[in-house]
Structures are given as structure tokens and as C-alpha cells.
Design a protein around this motif. Structure first.
Motif: not given
Length: 193
Positions: A100-121
Motif C-alpha cells: 500500500d505504501l508503494e502504491r501511495a508513493l507512486a500516486s503522490i508523483e501523479k497527484a494533482v490534489e493533496i486531499e486524496p493523498v492524505k486520505e490514502g496515507v
């Protein structure tokens, strides 16, 4: 006549001396009566029995010592195997969290908005805490608790804002954890004075 007497006397002395030197006294044979002979046999028998008993006890001791050594080796091996199994189970349970952390790190690179990243972490963090709780790891409650040297490590002291906070934890620098009653890591805290 006196010379004859002297000669006879000398001859007698010579024969007496010869008799003394030729006759060697024979050693006296030990005479044992029936009681003495039986006592010696009885002592020999008791000695043999004692030697047999010593040999038997020595054999038991050696066997017991070898058995205890084998027991120690066996329990050490079993404990080592058990720790490896537990460690393997714990680490294999962590693999989904790492994924899950690896997927989150990969999605952080492509993220435009911060809220979905915060929610995933946050979800990953919750998943990890739940997993650790299931394994028996519990956070040590520290904030506003009485300072306890069995659970807390004081890294600083700070003047308390009120008298009821004296001797209590006013801030937590690093959380502490325990499994059942065994402390895994002491909570690093600031204590009010």
C-alpha cells in the motif's frame, strides 16, 4: 687347664654364633580364627557392594547430565525456531502495508490534489496500527498521566501550569509501546515540576 677351658669356651661361642647365623627365624604365620576370617569376608563384601553402588550412582549421574544437556539444546533450538516463525509471520503480515505504501508513493508523483493523498496515507496508517494491535502491540498512555518510571522516560522537565499537573506528563516527545506488560519502547516525555 685354663687354656683348655678357654678353648672350649671359644668353641662354644663359635658354634653358638654359627647356630644364630644359620638359623633364620621363620615369619610367624597369621593366625585367623573363624571370626576374623568371617569379618574380612564381610568387609570385602561390603566394599564390593559399596563400589557397585558408586558405579550405579555415577552411571545415573552421567545419564542425567547428558539428558539435561540434550534438553537444553532441544529447548534452545525450539525457541529459536519459534522466534523465526513468529518473525516470519509478523513480517509477512507487514507485506500488504508495504504494498500500500508503494502504491501511495507512486500516486503522490501523479497527484494533482493533496486531499486524496492524505486520505490514502491515513488509511495505510490505520491499517498498520490495526495490524500491530492484533499482534498485541499497545500504545502506552502518557499524556496527562502520572509519571511512571516503569513506562516513561523523562527527557525534560517543564514548570507545570497548575499544581495538579506537577509530577504528571505534560508532553509526549515519542510514543511508547508495550506487549502485554512488557515494555517494547518507553514513552519519551516531558514532566511537569
Amino acid at each position: 687347664m685354663s687354656t683348655e677351658n678357654e678353648e672350649l669356651k671359644n668353641e662354644n661361642e663359635v658354634t653358638d654364633n654359627a647356630a644364630e647365623t644359620s638359623e633364620t627365624p621363620e615369619p610367624k604365620a597369621e593366625k585367623k580364627d573363624k571370626k576374623g576370617h568371617k569379618a574380612d569376608d564381610k568387609l570385602k563384601k561390603e566394599l564390593e557392594e559399596a563400589n557397585e553402588k558408586i558405579a550405579e550412582l555415577n552411571d545415573k549421574y552421567l545419564r542425567l547430565s547428558a539428558e539435561f544437556d540434550n534438553y537444553k539444546k532441544r529447548t534452545l533450538k525450539e525457541r529459536s525456531d519459534m522466534l523465526k516463525t513468529i518473525s516470519g509471520d509478523t513480517l509477512s503480515g507487514m507485506l500488504p502495508v508495504i504494498d500500500d505504501l508503494e502504491r501511495a508513493l507512486a500516486s503522490i508523483e501523479k497527484a494533482v490534489e493533496i486531499e486524496p493523498v492524505k486520505e490514502g496515507v491515513s488509511l495505510i496508517y490505520s491499517k498498520l496500527r490495526e495490524y500491530m494491535k492484533n499482534k498485541g502491540l499497545v500504545e502506552i498512555e502518557a499524556l496527562n498521566q502520572d509519571f511512571d518510571t516503569d513506562l516513561h522516560e523523562a527527557v525534560a522537565q517543564f514548570p507545570a501550569q497548575s499544581d495538579d499537573m506537577k509530577g504528571k506528563v505534560v508532553d509526549v516527545i515519542q510514543k511508547g509501546y508495550k506487549i502485554d506488560t512488557k515494555v517494547v519502547r518507553f514513552a519519551k516525555v516531558v514532566v511537569g515540576i
